[in-house]
Design a protein around this motif. Structure first.
Motif, short mmCIF file in Angstrom:
data_model
loop_
_atom_site.label_atom_id
_atom_site.label_comp_id
_atom_site.label_asym_id
_atom_site.label_seq_id
_atom_site.Cartn_x
_atom_site.Cartn_y
_atom_site.Cartn_z
N LYS A 145 16.90 0.66 -2.44
CA LYS A 145 15.93 -0.54 -3.26
C LYS A 145 15.27 0.08 -4.24
N TYR A 146 14.81 -0.62 -5.32
CA TYR A 146 14.12 -0.34 -6.53
C TYR A 146 12.87 -0.18 -5.95
N LEU A 147 12.22 0.53 -4.84
CA LEU A 147 11.15 0.75 -4.37
C LEU A 147 10.84 2.30 -4.27
N VAL A 148 9.52 2.86 -4.58
CA VAL A 148 9.41 4.24 -4.40
C VAL A 148 8.08 4.23 -3.95
N ALA A 149 7.70 5.46 -3.42
CA ALA A 149 6.15 5.46 -2.59
C ALA A 149 5.25 5.71 -3.59
N SER A 150 4.14 4.90 -3.33
CA SER A 150 3.20 4.24 -4.07
C SER A 150 2.28 5.35 -4.99
N THR A 151 2.41 6.56 -4.17
CA THR A 151 1.85 7.80 -5.04
C THR A 151 2.60 8.11 -6.21
N CYS A 152 3.84 7.54 -6.55
CA CYS A 152 4.95 8.06 -7.54
C CYS A 152 4.23 7.46 -8.66
N TYR A 153 4.56 8.25 -10.02
CA TYR A 153 4.36 7.55 -11.51
C TYR A 153 3.25 7.01 -11.58
N ASP A 158 0.97 -1.10 -0.07
CA ASP A 158 0.00 -0.02 0.23
C ASP A 158 0.87 1.22 -0.06
N GLU A 159 2.05 1.18 0.47
CA GLU A 159 2.75 2.25 0.80
C GLU A 159 4.00 2.64 -0.44
#
Length: 923
Positions: free
Chosen positions: A898-906, A818-819
């Motif tokens: 890590k290859y993780l971004v905030a769920s609101t990105c892109y 979710d995040e």
């Protein structure tokens, strides 16, 4: 050189009472035939050597050495003063004469000592031992001046004792040590004794280990031991020009292989600058004390200062740049211009000054064959000197001389300049040497109290670390000189708090190799680059901590932010094969260091905006290709040496049939920082059962031959060395995966893909390229790739299998929640785009062959647009999303995240990708 004289023999005699005296002693020198023509290379040496070796006893040897020396010196002076000879000719001829006189005397005495004491043999090797005579200074550089003394060191390979044979008159053997000491004494006596004919040379042996207190002749092992434990900076300086002028060439190469690491450090060595400054200060004090202001060698702006300029660059950079390991000063100056260490104008002016000063030096010494460098005080000699240099008056000569001296002194001061310490550096120096507790000490830096306190705490923790506490006295002094400069840079407002912590991690890593501290102190620009790069990238910081040699890259902004193109990378990587030969350990270390340096430059150019992010993967992929090509070639040469040529191949049709197929990111020209290499090894054009036969007659199936070659390539790339690994390598995509052969023949590879491959393996094949292989192998691969991808397939079956595989991967690998959004595996991420591209190629390449041409997603998407398999709007959306994701991929890699971004990105990009996926893959 013109055969016409510029000046008459009468003028020459006016300018040189020495020549006048020699003509009286040797009237034949009046005849032009003896000095008019330039002798062929090696002719002087052969004439002198043969004449002297004919001496029947020691008295005749002494006479011949002196008479031949005097005659040749007369000839050389006439050619020089008459204008027939260039400076280069005079220096080389003087050096050749010294070589011939010393070598012939050495060989003459060696033969007779062998008769008297037996022939010396090595204790370990059992080989006959001969002495090497090492010429130092201008003699070593083949730049000897007219009346120079000669600095020599005597060495021989190893200890042992003499052996008696039927020709020797000895009653008992002696040690090699005693034999070569007596040989050295005999040689020196023949050269230095003054007789009615004068002497041959003044010989100075004080440059040998321990000087006058040391043995006259030393073994190679003793030389190595001495320089390792006792070698001083001025001895490194002296050895830059060292040359074996007499002795066995093979022994000479072996000896210099031992000495080279002492002379030229493997890293850029700025500690040499301080050492040379100290040496120059000692010489300057000596000049002042002895009143040698008018000394054109040692005085201000003199010959020695030009030598110091050249040799400073050699000692600092010569370990890394072998083109600087030259004994010739003029050659070195040219290399310095070629490598942008000197501006073209500075090089030309230094060269002109050197030629002028060396010609004047020879004229001074040709006056009476005296070793002088001081300008004459007597008016007649002053006029003669000026005339011999082409001036009608001494004052005219002095105007030109003064101009040269002034320029050289300015250049010297520029090269050896020490930056003045400003007031703020003084305060920061006091702060660094304090207990780092008082926040008020940072009051002039306009820092908030909490930031100032944090700054001091980080410094305290660093200062209290074990590494810093146990530094040697020299290391501590160098750190104390560097820290104020570093603190001043880090405190600039554009840098974040984390920059200090990161930079100090690098300083801690290099503290014990404190020469790098000197480098940063000597080069404020390098220090600025270091802070800047650490501030913006945790990954670059970690690279510098792991591989401090990368600090060398900070020295030149022109190359730091300008990574090499593909062809230059291939050229440099393959050049390493020439410099390392078949030395496996040396090759592995050097190619690792080279690869790290290239990747570092790409990252530096990337994060500072000197390189478009869309090009980063291109450069990283080119580096990997260059590494693979060099590594395969090294393994190929090694296999030929050990096992001969593969079966079915002869010298007439020899080619390297080994091919490396790049899958995944290396195949798709999309490598990132820290990417491993997905590769498969095949060999093409040979039968697997044919036999390779080694020189020793051992046979080996081609199949095993190439498996061993593949294993060697993996070993060369993945073995952990002091300089790390080259790449992590994954070969599991080969036929039958981990249970399959490491290397397969090309026919077997094709058969597997056509008859046994899973759909996911066909998908992977869309991104395959031949990254290593000769033209014949690559052409065969390209034909097969086109045929395979252009086969007609059931579109619905293919779609179902691709979707199933994607769902399986998503369930196992997607770290989104979710995040957070997983850039690679998340819905609407990179892998969704890749799977759609692969599906469209496999489904429609039989209708649109252009889909099979490229292996990178961006160009395949362009081909998809041309084929109208997706709308232009859809393709543009996928292209934009793919570029955005890849750009972020590089950014997070450089920050060690890590290859993780905030769920609101892109959100926009993800929706575009999901929309196309739903329409194309789910109907």
């Amino acid at each position: 050189m013109s055969s016409k004289m510029q000046y008459s023999l009468e003028q020459v005699q006016q300018w040189s009472p020495f020549v006048e005296q020699k003509i009286q002693r040797f009237p034949e020198l009046l005849e032009q035939a003896h000095w008019q023509e330039l002798w062929a290379e090696g002719e002087l040496y052969q004439r002198v050597y043969q004449q002297i070796m004919n001496a029947v006893d020691e008295e005749e040897l002494k006479t011949l050495l002196r008479q031949i020396r005097n005659w040749q010196m007369g000839r050389i002076a006439i050619r020089d003063l008459s204008g027939l000879a260039s400076l280069q000719e005079v220096m080389l001829t003087m050096s050749d004469l010294a070589d011939a006189l010393v070598t012939s005397a050495l060989d003459w005495h060696y033969e007779r000592l062998c008769l008297r004491y037996g022939t010396p043999y090595g204790r370990e090797s059992g080989l006959q031992q001969k002495m090497l005579v090492i010429g130092m200074g201008k003699l070593g550089g083949q730049e000897l001046n007219f009346s120079s003394d000669i600095d020599l060191i005597f060495a021989y390979p190893e200890g042992g004792e003499t052996r008696l044979d039927e020709y020797s008159n000895a009653k008992r053997t002696i040690t090699n040590d005693l034999f070569f000491t007596r040989l050295g004494q005999a040689l020196n006596k023949s050269l230095t004794e003054t007789t009615g004919d004068g002497f041959v040379y003044r010989v100075d042996m004080r440059l040998r280990p321990f000087g006058d207190a040391g043995p006259l002749a030393v073994t190679f092992a003793s030389l190595e031991h001495y320089y390792e434990l006792h070698g001083r900076a001025w001895e490194r300086y002296a050895l830059v020009k060292a040359r074996v002028m007499a002795g066995d060439a093979t022994d000479a190469k072996y000896m210099f292989d031992i000495l080279r690491p002492f002379i030229y450090r493997r890293y850029v060595d700025f500690s040499a600058m301080d050492s040379l400054r100290e040496l120059k200060q000692m010489i300057a004090a000596q000049v002042k004390k002895k009143g040698m202001k008018h000394n054109i060698k040692l005085g201000p702006g003199g010959i020695r200062e030009i030598e110091f300029i050249a040799q400073a660059f050699q000692l600092v950079h010569g370990g890394r740049d072998k083109t600087l390991q030259s004994r010739s000063l003029l050659t070195t100056l040219q290399v310095l211009e070629d490598n942008n260490f000197l501006e073209e104008e500075s090089h030309q002016d230094l060269r002109s000054a050197y030629v002028f000063l060396r010609r004047a030096e020879n004229r001074l010494q040709e006056w009476r064959d005296q070793q002088t460098h001081s300008l004459p005080s007597e008016p007649h000699q002053q006029l003669m000197l000026a005339n011999s240099m082409g001036f009608s008056e001494y004052s005219e000569f002095m105007v030109v001389l003064s101009k040269h001296l002034e320029f050289v002194q300015g250049q010297f001061n520029e090269v050896f300049a020490e930056d003045e310490v400003c007031e703020s550096q003084d305060r920061l120096s006091e702060l660094w040497l304090s207990d780092l507790e008082d926040v008020g000490d940072l009051s002039d830096q306009n820092l908030p109290v909490d930031k100032a306190a944090h700054f001091l705490k980080v410094l305290r923790d660093f200062k209290d670390s074990r590494t810093i506490k146990i530094l040697s006295r020299e290391g501590a002094l160098r750190l104390n000189a560097t820290m104020p400069l570093l603190m001043q840079e880090v405190l600039k407002p554009e840098y974040s708090e984390q920059s200090l912590t990161r930079v100090l991690s690098v300083i801690e890593a290099i503290a014990k190799r404190s020469v790098y501290l000197v480098m940063l102190k000597e080069n404020p620009e390098s220090l600025a680059h270091l802070v800047k790069l650490c501030d913006v990238s945790a990954w670059l910081t970690e690279m510098l901590v792991k591989y401090p040699a990368l600090l060398d890259q900070l020295l030149d902004e022109r190359t730091l932010y300008a990574p090499l193109e593909a062809s230059a990378l291939q050229h440099e990587a393959l050049a390493l094969l020439d410099s390392t030969g078949q030395d496996e350990e040396l090759f592995m270390n050097q190619i690792r260091e080279w690869r790290h340096a290239q990747v570092f430059k790409v990252a530096a150019a990337d994060i500072t905006g000197h390189l478009p992010v869309t090009k980063v993967s291109d450069y990283l992929t080119w580096i990997a290709e260059a590494v693979l090509n060099a590594t395969v070639e090294f393994a190929w040469q090694m296999m030929q040496e050990r096992s001969g040529l593969p079966g079915g191949m002869t010298e007439a049709n020899k080619r390297n049939p080994f091919m490396v197929l790049g899958y995944g990111k290396v195949g798709g020209i999309e490598l990132g920082y820290g990417s491993d290499l997905d590769i498969v090894f095949v060999y093409e054009g040979l039968n697997s059962s044919d036999q390779a036969v080694s020189l020793k007659g051992k046979s080996l199936d081609n199949a095993i031959y190439f498996v061993r070659m593949g294993q060697k390539i993996i070993s060369l790339m993945t073995t952990l060395m002091p300089s790390g690994v080259l790449y992590e390598v994954d070969t599991r995509l080969r036929p039958n995966g981990v249970s399959g052969m490491m290397v397969v023949d090309f026919e077997g590879y094709k058969n597997y893909l056509e008859n046994k491959a899973w759909t996911w393996e066909s998908q992977a094949f869309v991104r395959v390229r031949a990254v290593v292989g000769d033209a014949e192998s690559v052409a065969a691969f390209e034909v097969f790739k086109t045929q395979f991808l252009c086969k007609e397939r059931s579109i619905e079956s293919l779609r179902t299998e691709v979707v199933d595989m994607r769902l399986r991967m998503q369930n196992e690998l997607d770290k989104s929640n979710d995040e957070l959004f997983d850039l690679k595996q998340g819905r609407g991420g990179i892998v969704d785009i890749e799977f759609m591209v692969q599906f469209l190629v496999l489904a429609y390449a039989h209708q649109y062959p252009n889909l099979s041409v490229f292996s990178d997603n961006l160009r395949i998407l362009e081909a998809i647009a041309e084929a109208k398999l997706l709308s232009l709007q859809e393709v543009d959306g996928l292209l934009e999303a793919y570029k955005v994701y890849r750009s972020k991929y590089h950014r997070v890699a450089l920050q060690k995240e890590k290859y993780l971004v905030a769920s609101t990105c892109y959100q926009v990009q993800r929706e575009v990708v999901q929309s196309v996926w739903n329409k194309l893959m789910l109907g």
